[in-house]
Design a protein around this motif. Structure first.
Motif, PDB file in Angstrom:
ATOM      1  N   GLU A   1      59.800  75.137  83.014  1.00  0.00           N
ATOM      2  CA  GLU A   1      60.741  76.208  82.705  1.00  0.00           C
ATOM      3  C   GLU A   1      60.978  76.314  81.198  1.00  0.00           C
ATOM      4  O   GLU A   1      60.818  75.336  80.456  1.00  0.00           O
ATOM      5  N   THR A   2      61.395  77.499  80.756  1.00  0.00           N
ATOM      6  CA  THR A   2      61.680  77.729  79.343  1.00  0.00           C
ATOM      7  C   THR A   2      63.129  78.159  79.163  1.00  0.00           C
ATOM      8  O   THR A   2      63.675  78.894  79.982  1.00  0.00           O
ATOM      9  N   LEU A   3      63.731  77.697  78.072  1.00  0.00           N
ATOM     10  CA  LEU A   3      65.135  77.983  77.778  1.00  0.00           C
ATOM     11  C   LEU A   3      65.293  78.359  76.316  1.00  0.00           C
ATOM     12  O   LEU A   3      64.807  77.640  75.427  1.00  0.00           O
ATOM     13  N   ALA A   4      65.968  79.461  76.049  1.00  0.00           N
ATOM     14  CA  ALA A   4      66.364  79.834  74.692  1.00  0.00           C
ATOM     15  C   ALA A   4      67.834  79.490  74.515  1.00  0.00           C
ATOM     16  O   ALA A   4      68.660  79.807  75.364  1.00  0.00           O
ATOM     17  N   ILE A   5      68.150  78.835  73.392  1.00  0.00           N
ATOM     18  CA  ILE A   5      69.534  78.539  73.053  1.00  0.00           C
ATOM     19  C   ILE A   5      69.946  79.423  71.894  1.00  0.00           C
ATOM     20  O   ILE A   5      69.283  79.450  70.853  1.00  0.00           O
ATOM     21  N   ILE A   6      71.033  80.170  72.061  1.00  0.00           N
ATOM     22  CA  ILE A   6      71.532  81.028  71.006  1.00  0.00           C
ATOM     23  C   ILE A   6      72.961  80.629  70.667  1.00  0.00           C
ATOM     24  O   ILE A   6      73.622  79.936  71.435  1.00  0.00           O
ATOM     25  N   GLY A   7      73.413  81.080  69.497  1.00  0.00           N
ATOM     26  CA  GLY A   7      74.776  80.795  69.074  1.00  0.00           C
ATOM     27  C   GLY A   7      74.871  80.862  67.570  1.00  0.00           C
ATOM     28  O   GLY A   7      73.857  80.812  66.862  1.00  0.00           O
ATOM     29  N   PRO A   8      76.078  80.968  67.031  1.00  0.00           N
ATOM     30  CA  PRO A   8      76.257  81.033  65.584  1.00  0.00           C
ATOM     31  C   PRO A   8      75.992  79.685  64.926  1.00  0.00           C
ATOM     32  O   PRO A   8      75.738  78.684  65.601  1.00  0.00           O
ATOM     33  N   SER A   9      76.044  79.649  63.593  1.00  0.00           N
ATOM     34  CA  SER A   9      75.898  78.388  62.870  1.00  0.00           C
ATOM     35  C   SER A   9      76.988  77.414  63.286  1.00  0.00           C
ATOM     36  O   SER A   9      78.104  77.814  63.627  1.00  0.00           O
ATOM     37  N   ALA A  10      76.661  76.125  63.257  1.00  0.00           N
ATOM     38  CA  ALA A  10      77.593  75.057  63.619  1.00  0.00           C
ATOM     39  C   ALA A  10      78.029  75.128  65.076  1.00  0.00           C
ATOM     40  O   ALA A  10      79.123  74.693  65.428  1.00  0.00           O
ATOM     41  N   ALA A  11      77.154  75.673  65.934  1.00  0.00           N
ATOM     42  CA  ALA A  11      77.475  75.753  67.364  1.00  0.00           C
ATOM     43  C   ALA A  11      77.151  74.460  68.102  1.00  0.00           C
ATOM     44  O   ALA A  11      77.630  74.242  69.208  1.00  0.00           O
ATOM     45  N   GLY A  12      76.314  73.599  67.511  1.00  0.00           N
ATOM     46  CA  GLY A  12      75.895  72.362  68.160  1.00  0.00           C
ATOM     47  C   GLY A  12      74.481  72.405  68.694  1.00  0.00           C
ATOM     48  O   GLY A  12      74.013  71.463  69.336  1.00  0.00           O
TER      49      GLY A  12
ATOM     50  N   MET B   1      52.139  82.299  72.456  1.00  0.00           N
ATOM     51  CA  MET B   1      51.452  81.012  72.551  1.00  0.00           C
ATOM     52  C   MET B   1      52.343  79.976  73.237  1.00  0.00           C
ATOM     53  O   MET B   1      51.884  79.205  74.096  1.00  0.00           O
ATOM     54  N   ILE B   2      53.628  79.970  72.886  1.00  0.00           N
ATOM     55  CA  ILE B   2      54.569  79.032  73.503  1.00  0.00           C
ATOM     56  C   ILE B   2      54.684  79.296  75.008  1.00  0.00           C
ATOM     57  O   ILE B   2      54.661  78.362  75.820  1.00  0.00           O
ATOM     58  N   ALA B   3      54.774  80.571  75.386  1.00  0.00           N
ATOM     59  CA  ALA B   3      54.850  80.928  76.803  1.00  0.00           C
ATOM     60  C   ALA B   3      53.579  80.513  77.548  1.00  0.00           C
ATOM     61  O   ALA B   3      53.640  80.052  78.697  1.00  0.00           O
ATOM     62  N   LYS B   4      52.439  80.665  76.891  1.00  0.00           N
ATOM     63  CA  LYS B   4      51.161  80.282  77.500  1.00  0.00           C
ATOM     64  C   LYS B   4      51.091  78.778  77.727  1.00  0.00           C
ATOM     65  O   LYS B   4      50.622  78.307  78.767  1.00  0.00           O
ATOM     66  N   ILE B   5      51.566  78.007  76.741  1.00  0.00           N
ATOM     67  CA  ILE B   5      51.581  76.549  76.862  1.00  0.00           C
ATOM     68  C   ILE B   5      52.444  76.128  78.057  1.00  0.00           C
ATOM     69  O   ILE B   5      52.056  75.282  78.860  1.00  0.00           O
ATOM     70  N   ALA B   6      53.622  76.752  78.171  1.00  0.00           N
ATOM     71  CA  ALA B   6      54.524  76.415  79.281  1.00  0.00           C
ATOM     72  C   ALA B   6      53.884  76.720  80.622  1.00  0.00           C
ATOM     73  O   ALA B   6      53.961  75.919  81.565  1.00  0.00           O
ATOM     74  N   LYS B   7      53.222  77.872  80.717  1.00  0.00           N
ATOM     75  CA  LYS B   7      52.645  78.308  81.988  1.00  0.00           C
ATOM     76  C   LYS B   7      51.414  77.501  82.360  1.00  0.00           C
ATOM     77  O   LYS B   7      51.267  77.047  83.504  1.00  0.00           O
ATOM     78  N   GLN B   8      50.494  77.303  81.413  1.00  0.00           N
ATOM     79  CA  GLN B   8      49.219  76.671  81.725  1.00  0.00           C
ATOM     80  C   GLN B   8      49.320  75.157  81.831  1.00  0.00           C
ATOM     81  O   GLN B   8      48.614  74.530  82.616  1.00  0.00           O
TER      82      GLN B   8
END
Length: 272
Positions: free
Chosen positions: A41-52, A193-200
């Motif tokens: 599985e793939t996960l994107a983490i978003i948030g402002p600066s100093a979010a952790g 490329m990152i998505a391909k690595i995760a899938k393959q």
């Protein structure tokens, strides 16, 4: 459902973070953070600066130990840097750091295959050939293999960092802003490329990103962090129905909302 079936538990997630808390002095960098991802599985983490966000990644990779809570990788508790399973997992995690963290004294190809050279799992000739192949995947010419990091632009250094992160075919790939400083065409190429690595390869990918379109369309899951807490987490397909003020403000880049702008560094000396 038979009794045998009802007693059967679902398999554990590949990565499970429960109640993770990390402090630096009086500063709480992570506050009761939970995370679950299955293999591949793939996960994107978003948030402002100093979010952790970066602190979370450094806890997962083992640079920081947890003050409380747990980090379980495929059944192994790696919450502390000295955990028994840590050495084995060190070889199964690839990481792109926020500032790339390349070795100035080494050539590009030596940086990319540093782990294999140090471990003795590749000869120098094989390592160089492997590095050159990876350079092509991240859009860099073969000639750049013999250059030093200081000879490269910031965007080129970023790509070398990505090549190093994937060079050992990791089970878990941690990426801290992999497309920062790259043009839109190259950013799209890197994310594909990152998505391909995760899938393959069945690689589990966690990526911090400031690109909301990439977060929406290139990752299966999304986590929104602010002030060390998780304010929303779920599949990207559910974003538009989330009705979460923090998430909406971040996705829209709005100045109005619960997230206020602030500058500065955490006590550990890194932007998070």
């Amino acid at each position: 459902m038979t009794n045998a079936q009802s007693d059967t538990q679902a398999p554990a997630s590949f990565i499970t973070v429960d109640g993770l808390t990390k402090r630096f002095g009086d500063t709480v960098a992570l506050n009761d953070v939970d995370l679950r991802l299955d293999k591949g599985e793939t996960l994107a983490i978003i948030g402002p600066s100093a979010a952790g966000k970066s602190v979370l990644m450094k806890c997962i990779v083992g640079i920081y130990g947890a003050d409380s809570g747990s980090i379980i990788l495929n059944g192994d508790d790696v919450s502390k840097p000295n955990a028994e399973a840590r050495p084995e997992w060190a070889s199964q995690i690839g990481m792109l750091f926020q500032q790339n963290a390349l070795f100035d004294s080494l050539t590009v190809w030596e940086n990319i295959c540093f782990r294999q050279i140090e471990a003795g799992t590749m000869s120098r000739d094989d390592a160089k050939a492997h590095a050159i192949d990876l350079l092509g995947h991240v859009g860099l010419a073969e000639e750049s293999a013999v250059l030093k990091p200081n000879d490269l632009s910031g965007g080129m250094q970023k790509r070398v960092g990505i090549a190093r992160a994937i060079s050992s075919d990791p089970a878990l790939l941690l990426l801290d802003n992999p497309t920062a400083g790259l043009d839109p065409v190259l950013s799209n190429h890197i994310e594909l490329m990152i998505a391909k690595i995760a899938k393959q390869r069945g690689t589990t990918v966690i990526s911090i990103t400031n690109d909301m379109q990439i977060a929406r369309h290139r990752y299966q899951n999304l986590m929104m962090m602010h002030d060390g807490k998780v304010y929303w987490s779920g599949p990207t397909s559910a974003i538009d129905d989330a009705h979460n003020e923090h998430l909406t403000q971040m996705l829209n880049g709005s100045a109005q909302g619960p997230i206020s702008m602030r500058a500065g560094k955490r006590n550990d000396g890194v932007y998070a």
